[in-house]
Motif scaffolding. Structure first.
Motif, short mmCIF file in Angstrom:
data_model
loop_
_atom_site.label_atom_id
_atom_site.label_comp_id
_atom_site.label_asym_id
_atom_site.label_seq_id
_atom_site.Cartn_x
_atom_site.Cartn_y
_atom_site.Cartn_z
N GLU A 152 -2.29 -1.13 0.73
CA GLU A 152 -0.75 -1.58 0.99
C GLU A 152 0.23 -0.73 0.42
O GLU A 152 1.34 -0.29 0.90
N ARG A 153 -0.47 -0.38 -1.02
CA ARG A 153 0.52 0.35 -1.89
C ARG A 153 0.54 1.61 -1.37
O ARG A 153 1.69 2.54 -1.30
N ASP A 154 -0.33 2.15 -0.94
CA ASP A 154 -0.75 3.49 -0.51
C ASP A 154 0.35 3.73 0.67
O ASP A 154 1.05 4.86 0.84
N LEU A 155 0.20 2.77 1.70
CA LEU A 155 0.92 3.00 2.99
C LEU A 155 2.54 2.48 2.94
O LEU A 155 3.23 2.81 3.83
N GLY A 156 2.74 1.58 1.90
CA GLY A 156 4.08 1.37 1.78
C GLY A 156 4.48 0.15 2.80
O GLY A 156 5.71 -0.25 2.75
N SER A 157 3.40 -0.58 3.14
CA SER A 157 3.54 -1.71 4.12
C SER A 157 2.69 -2.93 3.82
O SER A 157 1.49 -2.58 3.29
N GLN A 158 3.10 -4.25 4.05
CA GLN A 158 2.13 -5.26 3.80
C GLN A 158 1.41 -5.36 5.31
O GLN A 158 1.98 -5.29 6.43
N LEU A 159 0.00 -5.26 5.00
CA LEU A 159 -0.56 -5.35 6.46
C LEU A 159 -1.15 -6.72 6.90
O LEU A 159 -1.50 -7.08 7.90
N PHE A 160 -1.15 -7.62 5.80
CA PHE A 160 -1.56 -9.15 6.23
C PHE A 160 -0.59 -10.05 5.88
O PHE A 160 -0.02 -10.02 4.62
N ASP A 161 -0.49 -11.01 6.60
CA ASP A 161 0.35 -12.17 6.19
C ASP A 161 -0.65 -13.18 5.58
O ASP A 161 -1.68 -13.68 6.47
N ARG A 162 -0.57 -13.67 4.41
CA ARG A 162 -1.46 -14.44 3.67
C ARG A 162 -1.27 -16.01 3.56
O ARG A 162 0.10 -15.98 3.26
#
Length: 295
Positions: free
Chosen positions: A40-50
């Motif tokens: 997520e840090r590498d892509l700059g986006s949150q991938l999951f809603d936890r």
């Protein structure tokens, strides 16, 4: 981003839970969470809603889903190509085509290829539509594809495989007039075909349209394997390539040629410059001649 991070991402997406994904991967959950956080840090986006009930993909995660799958398939293709060279014929080969052409001619092609390369693992995927075959081969999701009709130019290269005549398949007790039939003659029997957009249905619809009888399909089935049993049971008639039609005749169906004749050309295609050693050998076996250096 590396292959391991993508594997972890897909595991969480498929399981809907970090806990279940960690168990599936046989790793500790903190290690999995750390790897996803790095991605997520590498892509700059949150991938999951936890949340307490599990983990759901965000819109950004949904966007990554198919590219991640394609990337992992590309890793598998690369690994298979290396194994084919270094291990004397071991490797993997991915092919995509609809069920119609997987039965004939692909099954015979794979039989000949496996006789020469018994240690190669071949996977055949079944898309819903012709356009999906083209897109998946273009994107590297499969090395080879089979389609009917002339393949588009651009990134794809192709070789002609065969021309299949389309014949009318009727119940054994039917009473057609004459030795041949037009596509319009089949309509009163009730045409049995697959859903719109599939290879078989597209061929049927094109010929119905040309005869001025568009949309005249009485029974639509998602299962190609059920078309012949339905015809034999008296549910209607079908238009099938000669290979499938011959099998139907063995089971008792009545075959008649169409007037005017109807044919479908089948092509093998691949992405330009992307043929692995195994795929090149498959093309050679399938077409009886060498490819132009994988291009």
């Amino acid at each position: 981003m590396d292959r391991r991070h993508l594997e972890y991402f897909l595991a969480v997406a498929e399981q809907g839970s970090f806990t279940r994904a960690a168990a599936t991967l046989s790793i500790a959950q903190p290690s999995l969470s750390h790897a996803i956080a790095l991605l997520e840090r590498d892509l700059g986006s949150q991938l999951f809603d936890r949340n307490g009930r599990g983990s759901r993909l965000t819109p950004e995660g949904e966007a990554l889903l198919e590219p991640a799958r394609q990337a992992l398939r590309s890793f598998q293709v690369a690994r298979g190509a290396v194994r084919a060279v270094s291990e004397g014929g071991f490797g993997q080969l991915s092919i995509i085509t609809n069920t119609l052409w997987a039965v004939d001619p692909l099954s015979l092609m794979i039989g000949r290829f496996r006789a020469l390369h018994p240690h190669v693992q071949v996977t055949v995927a079944d898309p819903g539509r012709r356009s999906e075959v083209l897109e998946i081969v273009r994107s590297g999701g499969a090395e080879l594809g089979l389609v009917d009709g002339e393949p588009p130019a651009g990134l794809l290269r192709s070789k002609w495989l065969m021309e299949q005549e389309l014949v009318a398949v009727l119940p054994a007790r039917s009473d057609p007039v004459g030795p041949t039939m037009t596509i319009a003659d089949l309509v009163p029997f009730g045409l049995v075909s697959t859903p719109e957009g599939t290879a078989l249905r597209t061929m049927v619809d094109e010929r119905l349209e040309a005869a001025g009888r568009p949309g005249e399909v009485a029974v639509e089935t998602a299962h190609l394997a059920s078309v012949v049993p339905m015809v034999l049971a008296g549910a209607g008639a079908a238009l099938l390539p000669q290979g499938l039609a011959a099998d139907a005749a063995v089971k008792g169906a009545r075959l008649l040629r169409l007037d005017p004749p109807a044919r479908a050309s089948v092509h093998l295609l691949w992405r330009e410059g992307r043929l692995s050693a195994l795929a090149r050998q498959f093309v050679d076996v399938a077409t009886g001649g060498p490819t132009d250096g994988g291009r």
